[in-house]
Write an enzyme that holds these catalytic residues in place. Structure first.
Site, PDB file in Angstrom:
ATOM      1  CB  ILE A 198      -0.934   0.025   1.230  1.00 21.71           C
ATOM      2  CG1 ILE A 198      -1.783  -1.248   1.269  1.00 21.71           C
ATOM      3  CG2 ILE A 198      -1.818   1.272   1.211  1.00 21.71           C
ATOM      4  CD1 ILE A 198      -2.626  -1.394   2.542  1.00 21.71           C
ATOM      5  CG  ASP A 206       9.366  11.647  -2.928  1.00 21.92           C
ATOM      6  OD1 ASP A 206       8.481  11.387  -3.775  1.00 21.92           O
ATOM      7  OD2 ASP A 206       9.619  12.797  -2.546  1.00 21.92           O
ATOM      8  CG  ASN A 238      -3.826   5.778  -1.113  1.00 21.92           C
ATOM      9  OD1 ASN A 238      -4.936   6.299  -1.277  1.00 21.92           O
ATOM     10  ND2 ASN A 238      -3.021   6.130  -0.107  1.00 21.92           N
ATOM     11  CE1 TYR A 267      -5.130  15.167  -7.081  1.00 21.87           C
ATOM     12  CE2 TYR A 267      -7.422  15.812  -7.403  1.00 21.87           C
ATOM     13  CZ  TYR A 267      -6.486  14.946  -6.868  1.00 21.87           C
ATOM     14  OH  TYR A 267      -6.884  13.850  -6.128  1.00 21.87           O
ATOM     15  CE  LYS A 315      -5.396  11.431  -7.860  1.00 21.17           C
ATOM     16  NZ  LYS A 315      -4.961  10.148  -7.281  1.00 21.17           N
ATOM     17  CB  VAL A 356     -12.060  11.080   1.133  1.00 18.40           C
ATOM     18  CG1 VAL A 356     -11.987  10.065   2.272  1.00 18.40           C
ATOM     19  CG2 VAL A 356     -12.536  10.420  -0.162  1.00 18.40           C
TER      20      VAL A 356
END
Ligand code: NDP
Ligand code: 8X3
Length: 251
Positions: free
Chosen positions: A7, A58, A85, A151, A155, A184
């Site tokens: 993860i 990183d 993620n 951004y 995505k 979120v």
């Protein structure tokens, strides 16, 4: 069956909640992020449930990524699930006022970082003839909103890479899925607004935003279906949200 999950961005928000849920379901974990102290804390919390290995790197640094993943102990080398993620937004400005450093951080982290990690994990999955790559996109991967420009572009790239991975890895029996959340409540807005907590808190005021645990639940559901089932793309909003820009703060 998922025995080991990898993860990225496990030091806070969605990644951390996912790590907690998977560990509590006895899945061994490789948890990653830049903040070593947070990784250590989480490892201490979770090692009562499963085996936990931390990797501090990183995602923007391809040598660091490669070295970290090569350093995995034998028992963590066979990865069944990669959760891509790690990522953030930096700034929220009209394109003409955007900062080049913010653009670099988003393209390098959200897009190139995801690629570097995936590149290092894929060979093992191909060898095993199975695996699951779950990419965290965003509603910003589906809809461009005012001031979201770079951004959103990063995505949209995740959305395209998710589709590309699914096509190219199909013959290797690897499942690929993207989850695209709306708002979120995490450290996301604090990072986007560079530590301006008042502005960040305001994003989640007046309605019930999604919580990290809601996304972790979905990730767990999606990745634990029988192997012949692949949920390929999923958008999830808080009930108060109807699009990237329509949010009902008067419920
Ligand atoms: P957080 O800011 O809480 O978490 C971001 C995570 O990514 C942290 O663990 C951070 O770890 C890690 N990360 C960021 N940059 C890097 C980097 N360069 N190298 C390594 N790790 C990095 O936000 P969220 O949990 O909300 O974000 C997780 C994902 O969800 C992101 O991809 C985000 O774009 C996406 N998303 C978020 C939404 C929201 O409203 N919150 C909605 C839709 C999608 P560390 O700082 O320790 O490196
Ligand atoms: C995070 C959600 O709407 O701020 O990806 O882009 S949004």
């Amino acid at each position: 069956m998922i025995k080991t999950a990898f993860i990225t961005g496990a030091t806070s928000g969605i990644g951390k909640a996912t790590a907690i849920l998977f560990a509590k379901n006895s899945v061994n974990l490789v948890i990653c992020g830049r903040r070593e102290s947070k990784l250590k804390e989480l490892k201490e919390e979770l090692q009562q449930y499963a085996q936990i290995h931390t990797l501090q790197f990183d995602v923007r640094n391809k040598e660091e990524v490669q070295k970290a993943i090569e350093s995995l102990p034998e028992e963590f080398k066979s990865i069944d699930l990669l959760v891509n993620n790690a990522g953030n937004a930096h700034g929220l400005s009209p394109i003409q006022d955007g900062s080049v450093d913010d653009w670099d951080a988003m393209i390098d982290g959200n897009v190139k970082g995801l690629l570097y990690v995936t590149k290092a994990i894929m060979p093992g999955m191909i060898k095993n003839k199975k695996g699951f790559i779950l990419n965290i996109g965003s509603i910003a991967a589906k809809e461009v909103y005012p001031n979201g420009n770079v951004y959103c572009a990063s995505k949209y790239a995740v959305d395209a890479l998710n589709k590309g991975m699914r096509i190219d890895l199909n013959k290797h029996n690897i499942r690929v899925c993207a989850i695209h959340p709306g708002f979120v409540e995490t450290e996301f807005s604090e990072v986007r607004f560079k530590g301006d907590t008042e502005r960040a808190d305001n994003v989640y005021k007046g309605y019930k935003a999604l919580q990290s645990e809601d996304i972790a639940d979905i990730i767990y559901f999606v990745t634990t279906r029988p192997y012949h089932v692949n949920i390929e793309d999923l958008i999830v909003y808080p009930t108060a949200q109807a699009s990237a820009t329509i949010i009902n703060k008067n419920v």
